[in-house]
Design a protein around this motif. Structure first.
Motif, PDB file in Angstrom:
ATOM      1  N   UNK A 320     -12.501  -9.190  -5.485  1.00 26.78           N
ATOM      2  CA  UNK A 320     -12.037  -7.891  -4.998  1.00 26.78           C
ATOM      3  C   UNK A 320     -13.132  -7.255  -4.148  1.00 26.78           C
ATOM      4  N   UNK A 321     -12.670  -6.427  -3.223  1.00 20.19           N
ATOM      5  CA  UNK A 321     -13.582  -5.606  -2.449  1.00 20.19           C
ATOM      6  C   UNK A 321     -12.953  -4.230  -2.278  1.00 20.19           C
ATOM      7  N   UNK A 322     -13.681  -3.210  -2.726  1.00 21.58           N
ATOM      8  CA  UNK A 322     -13.201  -1.833  -2.638  1.00 21.58           C
ATOM      9  C   UNK A 322     -14.168  -1.050  -1.765  1.00 21.58           C
ATOM     10  N   UNK A 323     -13.740  -0.592  -0.585  1.00 21.24           N
ATOM     11  CA  UNK A 323     -14.627   0.247   0.236  1.00 21.24           C
ATOM     12  C   UNK A 323     -14.855   1.598  -0.440  1.00 21.24           C
ATOM     13  N   UNK A 324     -16.111   1.919  -0.662  1.00 16.67           N
ATOM     14  CA  UNK A 324     -16.427   3.134  -1.410  1.00 16.67           C
ATOM     15  C   UNK A 324     -16.153   4.400  -0.609  1.00 16.67           C
ATOM     16  N   UNK A 344      -9.616   3.203  -9.404  1.00 19.93           N
ATOM     17  CA  UNK A 344     -10.067   3.418  -8.034  1.00 19.93           C
ATOM     18  C   UNK A 344      -8.876   3.246  -7.098  1.00 19.93           C
ATOM     19  N   UNK A 345      -8.560   4.278  -6.349  1.00 20.89           N
ATOM     20  CA  UNK A 345      -7.452   4.258  -5.387  1.00 20.89           C
ATOM     21  C   UNK A 345      -8.069   4.294  -3.985  1.00 20.89           C
ATOM     22  N   UNK A 346      -7.693   3.308  -3.155  1.00 22.54           N
ATOM     23  CA  UNK A 346      -8.307   3.195  -1.826  1.00 22.54           C
ATOM     24  C   UNK A 346      -7.250   2.771  -0.809  1.00 22.54           C
ATOM     25  N   UNK A 347      -7.668   2.761   0.455  1.00 21.86           N
ATOM     26  CA  UNK A 347      -6.790   2.469   1.598  1.00 21.86           C
ATOM     27  C   UNK A 347      -5.589   3.397   1.603  1.00 21.86           C
ATOM     28  N   UNK A 349      -4.223   5.228  -0.640  1.00 16.84           N
ATOM     29  CA  UNK A 349      -3.304   5.126  -1.773  1.00 16.84           C
ATOM     30  C   UNK A 349      -2.477   3.866  -1.818  1.00 16.84           C
ATOM     31  N   UNK A 350      -2.721   2.914  -0.935  1.00 15.79           N
ATOM     32  CA  UNK A 350      -1.919   1.700  -0.923  1.00 15.79           C
ATOM     33  C   UNK A 350      -2.367   0.699  -1.983  1.00 15.79           C
ATOM     34  N   UNK A 351      -3.655   0.724  -2.322  1.00 14.79           N
ATOM     35  CA  UNK A 351      -4.178  -0.231  -3.302  1.00 14.79           C
ATOM     36  C   UNK A 351      -4.924   0.531  -4.390  1.00 14.79           C
ATOM     37  N   UNK A 352      -5.026  -0.125  -5.527  1.00 13.46           N
ATOM     38  CA  UNK A 352      -5.769   0.463  -6.633  1.00 13.46           C
ATOM     39  C   UNK A 352      -6.381  -0.649  -7.474  1.00 13.46           C
ATOM     40  N   UNK A 353      -7.470  -0.312  -8.150  1.00 13.06           N
ATOM     41  CA  UNK A 353      -8.177  -1.238  -9.031  1.00 13.06           C
ATOM     42  C   UNK A 353      -8.495  -0.498 -10.327  1.00 13.06           C
ATOM     43  N   UNK A 354      -7.991  -1.031 -11.428  1.00 16.59           N
ATOM     44  CA  UNK A 354      -8.184  -0.407 -12.731  1.00 16.59           C
ATOM     45  C   UNK A 354      -9.279  -1.172 -13.470  1.00 16.59           C
TER      46      UNK A 354
END
Length: 385
Positions: A320-324, A344-347, A349-354
């Protein structure tokens, strides 16, 4: 002749006055003035003479104390100087604020600030990163080997133990006030145990930022990889100070007994650089939305560009890669019943990582690191105009 007689009479008067003052001062020091009298109304003219004078105004009990011998006599100026020094010391002591500050228990004065011992902060020893004290099988082992249970503080974290053939095995490191343990995950079997008082030296690798070796008296060394190397050493320093144990030595080296292991571990120099510049590294659980086992343990690295996850430490292919910058952090999402969760909700609101931490302490550190990095890298629209 008249002048000579006047001078002699003057000398006699001065001598009598001196003896009277000395006798009065000696009487006061010995408590020999009359009952109801005071130091102010006892003048030099009314004081009895020591040489040939009468001591009828004093009691017979104090008569011997009021008549010192010639060897015990002191000049008047010496006595006055001693009194001035005593008064000055008393005034300085009263002026000191530390002597007038009462304790909570009573009116007992505190010593000066420079003589007080520094207070010990127990929070420096509460580093249970994986919540080991809440695991029943670990508690059962500690109850068996610890002299006092429950323990007041503990350090716990996931580490890698390195053996003599360069194999890395995942372990749980637990340090109590008396012993150091390594447990095998899942089964919680003790693989190594020794008293912390037998630790004599810690060798720290300068090339590998996560490797360190523990040297134990009369036992084999313990070589580990930990992503909280500085926290482990700081915890041991505070532990040794709290128990007044002889402090262990810390040695920095590039080629120790594990020289071969150091050279093989440096096969990915770029990985070591990423560890050095990372804001936060460690293990967290990630929600995968699978019916068999939805929570998977991942190794995460928080860099200046984003949060990167790997299947385990040492891998180079990210999962995974989440832009901070611009990420939205949701603490304790309600749709999950697991403890220590955050999302973490990013892009947009299109993607999320729990993610889920191992303890409240570990979760607080990750949230603080993510928010700090988000604020440092986020650019507001007003700055772009």
């Amino acid at each position: 002749q008249m002048c000579i007689r006047d001078r002699q009479s003057t000398w006699v008067q001065q001598r009598n006055l001196r003896d009277s003052l000395f006798s009065a001062r000696t009487s006061l020091l010995c408590g020999g003035f009359r009952e109801g009298g005071s130091e102010e109304n006892l003048s030099a003219t009314s004081a009895p003479r020591v040489a040939g004078g009468s001591l009828s105004r004093f009691s017979a009990q104090r008569r011997t104390l009021a008549k010192p011998s010639i060897l015990q006599r002191k000049p008047i100026d010496v006595i006055e100087e001693e009194d001035e020094n005593e008064e000055r010391k008393t005034s300085e002591k009263k002026a000191d604020a530390s002597y007038s500050h009462p304790l909570v228990a009573g009116n007992v004065p505190l010593p000066p600030e420079e003589t007080r011992e520094p207070e010990f902060d127990i929070n420096m020893l509460k580093k249970d990163y994986i919540d080991a004290l809440s695991k029943n099988r670990i508690k059962a082992k500690l109850l068996e080997y610890e002299p006092s249970f429950p323990v007041e503080y503990v350090f716990s974290d996931y580490i890698y133990r390195i053996n003599n053939v360069d194999d890395r095995e995942k372990r749980i490191l637990v340090i109590t006030p008396h012993n150091l343990y390594t447990f095998k995950p899942k089964t919680y079997k003790i693989k190594r145990k020794f008293p912390v008082s037998k630790l004599i030296r810690i060798t720290v690798s300068e090339k590998n930022v996560v490797m360190c070796g523990f040297h134990i008296r009369d036992e084999f060394d313990l070589l580990i990889e930990t992503f909280r190397r500085s926290e482990v050493i700081a915890f041991l320093v505070h532990l040794f100070n709290s128990r007044s144990l002889p402090m262990f030595k810390t040695q920095y080296t590039e080629s120790y007994v594990f020289k071969k292991i150091l050279e093989t571990r440096m096969a990915y120099p770029a990985l070591q650089d990423s560890y050095k510049t990372a804001k936060k590294i460690g293990f967290l659980y990630c929600y995968m939305d699978t019916w068999l086992s939805p929570w998977k343990s991942l190794f995460l690295v928080l860099s200046n560009i984003g949060l990167i996850s790997f299947k385990e430490a040492g891998k180079t292919t990210p999962t995974h890669f989440v832009p901070v910058p611009g990420v939205q952090i949701v603490d304790n999402p309600g749709e999950f019943d697991r403890k220590y969760c955050f999302k973490l909700v990013y892009e947009a609101g299109k993607k999320e990582l729990v993610l889920s931490a191992n303890s409240e302490l570990e979760k607080a550190e990750w949230l603080a690191a993510l928010r700090s990095q988000n604020e440092a890298t986020h650019i507001s629209p007003s700055k772009l105009i």
